[in-house]
Scaffold this active site. Sequence first.
Site, PDB file in Angstrom:
ATOM      1  N   CYS A 121     -21.264 -19.738-151.300  1.00 48.02           N
ATOM      2  CA  CYS A 121     -22.700 -19.470-151.315  1.00 48.02           C
ATOM      3  C   CYS A 121     -23.142 -19.078-152.728  1.00 48.02           C
ATOM      4  CB  CYS A 121     -23.053 -18.408-150.270  1.00 48.02           C
ATOM      5  SG  CYS A 121     -24.806 -18.369-149.838  1.00 48.02           S
ATOM      6  N   HIS A 207     -20.701 -20.834-145.427  1.00 49.90           N
ATOM      7  CA  HIS A 207     -19.751 -19.727-145.262  1.00 49.90           C
ATOM      8  C   HIS A 207     -18.577 -20.172-144.386  1.00 49.90           C
ATOM      9  CE1 HIS A 207     -22.106 -16.438-147.092  1.00 49.90           C
ATOM     10  NE2 HIS A 207     -23.147 -17.138-146.681  1.00 49.90           N
ATOM     11  N   GLU A 209     -15.922 -18.673-143.808  1.00 51.46           N
ATOM     12  CA  GLU A 209     -15.208 -17.529-143.241  1.00 51.46           C
ATOM     13  C   GLU A 209     -15.710 -17.099-141.870  1.00 51.46           C
ATOM     14  OE1 GLU A 209     -18.510 -15.695-145.816  1.00 51.46           O
ATOM     15  OE2 GLU A 209     -17.281 -17.499-145.744  1.00 51.46           O
TER      16      GLU A 209
END
Length: 683
Positions: A121, A207, A209
């Site tokens: 990001c 993202h 994650e």
Amino acid sequence: SFGYKGSACKSLPPCTATLGMSSPPAKRAKVCGDGVAPELIQERIAILDAGSQFGKVIDRRVRELKIFSEIVPLGTPAAELIRDGYSALIISGGPGTANAEDAPTYDSALFSCGLPVLGICYGMQMLNHHFKGSVERKNQREDGQEEIVVVTSCPLFAGLDSKQKVLLTHGDTVERVADGFYTIAKSGALCAGIGCDKRKLYGVQFHPEVDLSVNGMAMLRNFLFTICGLHGLFTPASREDQCVRQIREKVGKSKVLCLVSGGVDSTVCCALLAKALGPEQVVAAHIDNGFMRLNESALVGESLKSLGVQLRVYDCEEDFLSATTEVCNPRTKVRYTTKPLRETPEPEDKRRIIGDTFMHVSERIQRELGLDPNNTYLAQGTLRPDLIESASSLVSSKADAIKTHHNDTELVRELRKKGRVIEPLMDYHKDEVRELGMNLGLPKELVMRQPFPGPGLGVRLICLREPYVGDDFQKTNTAVQDIVALEAVPSERQAFRELVEKTYGSNASRLHGSGLSATVLPFKTVGVQGDGRTYSYPCVLSGPGKPDWPLLMEFARLIPKVCHNINRVVYCFGGPLPGPYTRITPTLPGREALDQLRAADDVVNRTLIKYDLTTKLSQVPVVSFPVDLSRSDEHPGCTTTKRSIAIRTFITNDFMTGVPAEPGTDYMPLAVLEEMVEGIQKV
């Protein structure tokens, strides 16, 4: 969901997060908080903290892949990272702008020191800007789960299909890719990833994650194992055993006062303390602040009997309603004393008053019980997301504050500095706490119960003295009306129609003829867009007949992308709303409004239990807001007396990101939703 005339509405997705169990980030490279000798760790990753709400989630995902990881400040010199033996770098997201004058500083040698880098990001924008690419703020935001197209020949996406569902949360976008890099992913016309295979430098706008990025773990695995050449040799010691050992070392023979709200976190915290120290050293206190669920305080005592800990219940409703506290304005840095809680509409002030009053009441309880304040620790069930959202320095030096948690106020932070607070769960996320609770022998029905905030219904009752109608209110109202009636947009606003169609992508004709009405409500709700907190208008959709939920979800994702000052979209049952709404029902924390919300909350929770949905739905907050949707501005009279109820169904594993439970699915059967609506109509 919002309701009027006793009806309810369904909330659509917000488009879109001491006893330290480890050492502070700056020191952890030297001393490992996991009980592992540093010299035994051959592979380690540094996560450079740019202020992301998901920084600790990155850390957790890397460790799940058996790579030792640590969060370090973004400004850490490259030479220090090399010296401390890091094998690769991950740069987190953050609320900053890469080309702004006040952009976070970093060592330019990060990208020439030879270590592989993955920028996430903001980390991608920083990487592109460093190599003279351009980053621009677009008219279009991306906040939510979207489908992107990836270059499968890029090693980051090896073994994956070209189309991937990921979480995007940004307003800034890479416009021109830096020389030496190529585009590795696109979201429509926008760049969603860049790479330089030769230097092993990669950036992704999304993202990987979080759970909403479906194959995010595969991408992280590709980065760590394929690109960085690591092997995954790290196996952390038992976290439960580590916590027990550190609690015993910290507390010794002292007493621990554990504040038990009855929720999952504080109950597991109490169970862990009882295991580590024995019930005789733990004094458990339940403080009824007046904001509990219906019959909640009575249920607390029953749920904790199996722990063997004596629970003391204190009725402190008046203490809280009459309480004030001193706070610092985050913008002006001027300190001021709040009004009493019963006169306070501001959400952040409410949170701080409730949090600080918990501390003051706990000190009084210590005195009443004859506990020595110099030989007593205060225990809290603080979790990692609590600290991330309130921008605690314990987890991030740069994260934007999303909301103040009652267990992380200024007063709590002062008590931490004095070493009087013990928080054994502060490295845990909600799902990990539930697993720990099961391991400790707590009953499943307790461990899997719906989360409930420490401040209780006090923060689910939206309070206002006056409506909020900013200069952008009418313009935003016109915009949302145009979006749901795109085929009827007049010629003078054709540029706006083209923007909406471009943002939506192909087949925008699907939006035509929806028959929906849309209007903006005259107050602001807190939300998360990008890595920062936003206070923005909610938009309410309504229409004749039965709702077309898939179409409503499309509009819910689209509207905040186009209208950046809207961060929540809801559907209202009961037929088309006439609108506009510029009046509110003046509301402050008090018994009448709280009892109404308490009754609606009980309807929803009893229905969830009846149909065994409490484990499927991660969280279902029930919120009261001070707008009477049965009385628009077209109705005579200048005052209103009713409020509306919102139900927000939420599915998540990491309790940082998630998706709404779409009605008509196994998560929210239509019959269940209709039963909730009918029950709320009677409140």
